[in-house]
Design a protein around this motif. Structure first.
Motif, PDB file in Angstrom:
ATOM      1  N   UNK A  62      25.023 -42.706 -43.204  1.00 50.42           N
ATOM      2  CA  UNK A  62      25.731 -43.636 -42.214  1.00 50.42           C
ATOM      3  C   UNK A  62      24.964 -44.074 -40.749  1.00 50.42           C
ATOM      4  N   UNK A  63      24.382 -42.782 -40.084  1.00 56.05           N
ATOM      5  CA  UNK A  63      23.629 -42.771 -39.148  1.00 56.05           C
ATOM      6  C   UNK A  63      22.583 -43.566 -38.993  1.00 56.05           C
ATOM      7  N   UNK A  64      21.758 -43.362 -40.097  1.00 59.60           N
ATOM      8  CA  UNK A  64      20.515 -43.958 -40.023  1.00 59.60           C
ATOM      9  C   UNK A  64      20.639 -45.594 -40.596  1.00 59.60           C
ATOM     10  N   UNK A  65      21.468 -45.865 -41.544  1.00 60.10           N
ATOM     11  CA  UNK A  65      21.921 -47.400 -41.681  1.00 60.10           C
ATOM     12  C   UNK A  65      22.493 -47.901 -40.450  1.00 60.10           C
ATOM     13  N   UNK A  86      24.499 -49.714 -49.051  1.00 58.41           N
ATOM     14  CA  UNK A  86      23.315 -48.944 -48.560  1.00 58.41           C
ATOM     15  C   UNK A  86      23.611 -47.647 -48.408  1.00 58.41           C
ATOM     16  N   UNK A  87      24.888 -47.346 -47.624  1.00 59.56           N
ATOM     17  CA  UNK A  87      25.325 -45.975 -46.985  1.00 59.56           C
ATOM     18  C   UNK A  87      25.387 -45.170 -48.513  1.00 59.56           C
ATOM     19  N   UNK A  88      26.026 -45.786 -49.309  1.00 63.25           N
ATOM     20  CA  UNK A  88      26.779 -44.778 -50.472  1.00 63.25           C
ATOM     21  C   UNK A  88      25.403 -44.492 -51.373  1.00 63.25           C
ATOM     22  N   UNK A  89      24.413 -45.615 -51.536  1.00 63.27           N
ATOM     23  CA  UNK A  89      23.097 -45.180 -52.330  1.00 63.27           C
ATOM     24  C   UNK A  89      22.144 -44.438 -51.510  1.00 63.27           C
ATOM     25  N   UNK A  90      22.261 -44.576 -50.138  1.00 62.32           N
ATOM     26  CA  UNK A  90      21.091 -43.464 -49.538  1.00 62.32           C
ATOM     27  C   UNK A  90      21.763 -42.134 -49.405  1.00 62.32           C
ATOM     28  N   UNK A  91      23.400 -42.120 -49.333  1.00 65.18           N
ATOM     29  CA  UNK A  91      23.893 -40.789 -49.218  1.00 65.18           C
ATOM     30  C   UNK A  91      23.567 -40.004 -50.928  1.00 65.18           C
ATOM     31  N   UNK A  92      23.748 -40.710 -51.815  1.00 62.03           N
ATOM     32  CA  UNK A  92      23.880 -40.379 -53.120  1.00 62.03           C
ATOM     33  C   UNK A  92      22.336 -39.782 -53.528  1.00 62.03           C
ATOM     34  N   UNK A  93      21.172 -40.590 -53.070  1.00 67.64           N
ATOM     35  CA  UNK A  93      19.861 -40.147 -52.962  1.00 67.64           C
ATOM     36  C   UNK A  93      19.528 -38.633 -52.263  1.00 67.64           C
ATOM     37  N   UNK A  94      20.070 -38.651 -51.146  1.00 72.19           N
ATOM     38  CA  UNK A  94      20.010 -37.542 -50.218  1.00 72.19           C
ATOM     39  C   UNK A  94      20.601 -36.166 -50.918  1.00 72.19           C
ATOM     40  N   UNK A  95      21.830 -36.658 -51.345  1.00 74.69           N
ATOM     41  CA  UNK A  95      22.580 -35.377 -51.948  1.00 74.69           C
ATOM     42  C   UNK A  95      21.674 -35.071 -53.140  1.00 74.69           C
ATOM     43  N   UNK A  99      19.460 -51.592 -43.249  1.00 76.75           N
ATOM     44  CA  UNK A  99      20.654 -51.571 -42.252  1.00 76.75           C
ATOM     45  C   UNK A  99      20.224 -52.868 -41.370  1.00 76.75           C
ATOM     46  N   UNK A 100      18.812 -53.024 -41.096  1.00 77.22           N
ATOM     47  CA  UNK A 100      18.853 -54.365 -40.335  1.00 77.22           C
ATOM     48  C   UNK A 100      19.211 -55.476 -41.186  1.00 77.22           C
ATOM     49  N   UNK A 101      18.686 -55.574 -42.260  1.00 72.08           N
ATOM     50  CA  UNK A 101      19.042 -56.866 -43.023  1.00 72.08           C
ATOM     51  C   UNK A 101      20.484 -56.878 -43.234  1.00 72.08           C
ATOM     52  N   UNK A 113      27.040 -32.740 -49.125  1.00 77.90           N
ATOM     53  CA  UNK A 113      27.704 -33.826 -49.349  1.00 77.90           C
ATOM     54  C   UNK A 113      27.901 -34.417 -47.903  1.00 77.90           C
ATOM     55  N   UNK A 114      28.711 -33.700 -47.094  1.00 75.13           N
ATOM     56  CA  UNK A 114      28.854 -34.074 -45.731  1.00 75.13           C
ATOM     57  C   UNK A 114      27.547 -34.606 -44.975  1.00 75.13           C
ATOM     58  N   UNK A 115      26.659 -33.734 -45.142  1.00 73.13           N
ATOM     59  CA  UNK A 115      25.415 -34.021 -44.547  1.00 73.13           C
ATOM     60  C   UNK A 115      24.722 -35.191 -44.990  1.00 73.13           C
ATOM     61  N   UNK A 116      24.855 -35.458 -46.300  1.00 70.39           N
ATOM     62  CA  UNK A 116      23.967 -36.799 -46.891  1.00 70.39           C
ATOM     63  C   UNK A 116      24.820 -37.892 -46.181  1.00 70.39           C
ATOM     64  N   UNK A 117      26.233 -38.063 -46.243  1.00 67.82           N
ATOM     65  CA  UNK A 117      26.952 -39.127 -46.333  1.00 67.82           C
ATOM     66  C   UNK A 117      26.817 -39.242 -44.488  1.00 67.82           C
TER      67      UNK A 117
END
Length: 225
Positions: A149-152, A56-65, A43-45, A141-145
């Motif tokens: 989004x929050x972290x990034x 970044x958000x989609x990739x992270x959400x997919x991994x979390x899911x 997110x910083x970069x 799915x809701x929690x992952x997204x």
């Protein structure tokens, strides 16, 4: 030691996205993997245009899911209870979470993601309590997204605040994450104490009949029979 010359090439590489999926997945069962730091750094970069914040958000959400369902499946299997029982603190937290899943499971799954250690605990609780996938999957799915989004987003804000120093931007993002997580945990504990108080009230302690108990009239009717 300045790590930015080592980190920067990765953050601008297409390999970053599958890496985020991988670390976010493994973090679901191995909490020591620093997926949060990786998402924050991305997110910083992303403030500089590369990588793409949305990817970044989609990739992270997919991994979390995926990680959520991996933890859910393991805890629901025959090995889950055995593994959980080896760690007293974890087993107590899972037992406490399981008792609350009959009420608002979706809300609990989503909000637990923002609590320290909440992701692993709640996923394990859902598995051991055998929450149906029809309820667990949409909530995950809701929690992952939301969490991705929050972290990034925190990392993006850190990058905006310290354009010339990504390290400081990452530090700011981590600091905000810890503070917000700590506040959320305090709120959760206060809410839990309020729910326990009625059971520990002086009325219950003195053995008096609570207001919702049987009325004297009903007791006399039972005695007549």
């Amino acid at each position: 030691m300045d790590l930015m010359p080592l980190v920067a090439p990765l953050m601008t590489s297409p390999l970053l996205y599958p890496l985020l999926v991988g670390v976010s997945t493994l973090d679901g069962v191995l909490p020591m993997i620093p997926s949060e730091a990786a998402i924050l750094a991305a997110g910083v970069f992303a403030h500089g245009g590369t990588p793409s914040l949305w990817i970044v958000v989609v990739a992270a959400a997919l991994g979390i899911f995926l990680g959520d369902h991996l933890a859910y499946g393991l805890s629901r299997s025959v090995f889950g209870p055995r593994l959980i029982s080896r760690f007293t603190h974890v087993s107590r937290a899972v037992a406490a979470a399981s008792r609350q899943l009959d009420r608002r499971p979706t809300l609990l799954i989503v909000t637990s993601r923002f609590l320290p250690g909440g992701r692993v605990t709640m996923n394990a609780a859902c598995g051991t309590a055998r929450v149906p996938l029809s309820r667990f999957t949409p909530a995950s799915a809701i929690a992952a997204l939301a969490w991705a989004a929050y972290t990034a987003g925190l990392g993006f804000l850190g990058g905006a605040a310290f354009v010339e120093s990504p390290v400081l931007g990452l530090a700011l993002g981590l600091g905000l994450s810890f503070v917000i997580g700590g506040i959320a945990e305090l709120v959760r504990r206060r809410s839990a104490r309020r729910e326990v108080r009625p059971e520990d009230s002086p009325v219950a302690g003195r053995g008096l009949t609570p207001p919702h108990g049987p009325t004297p009239g009903r007791v006399r009717e039972g005695a007549c029979h």
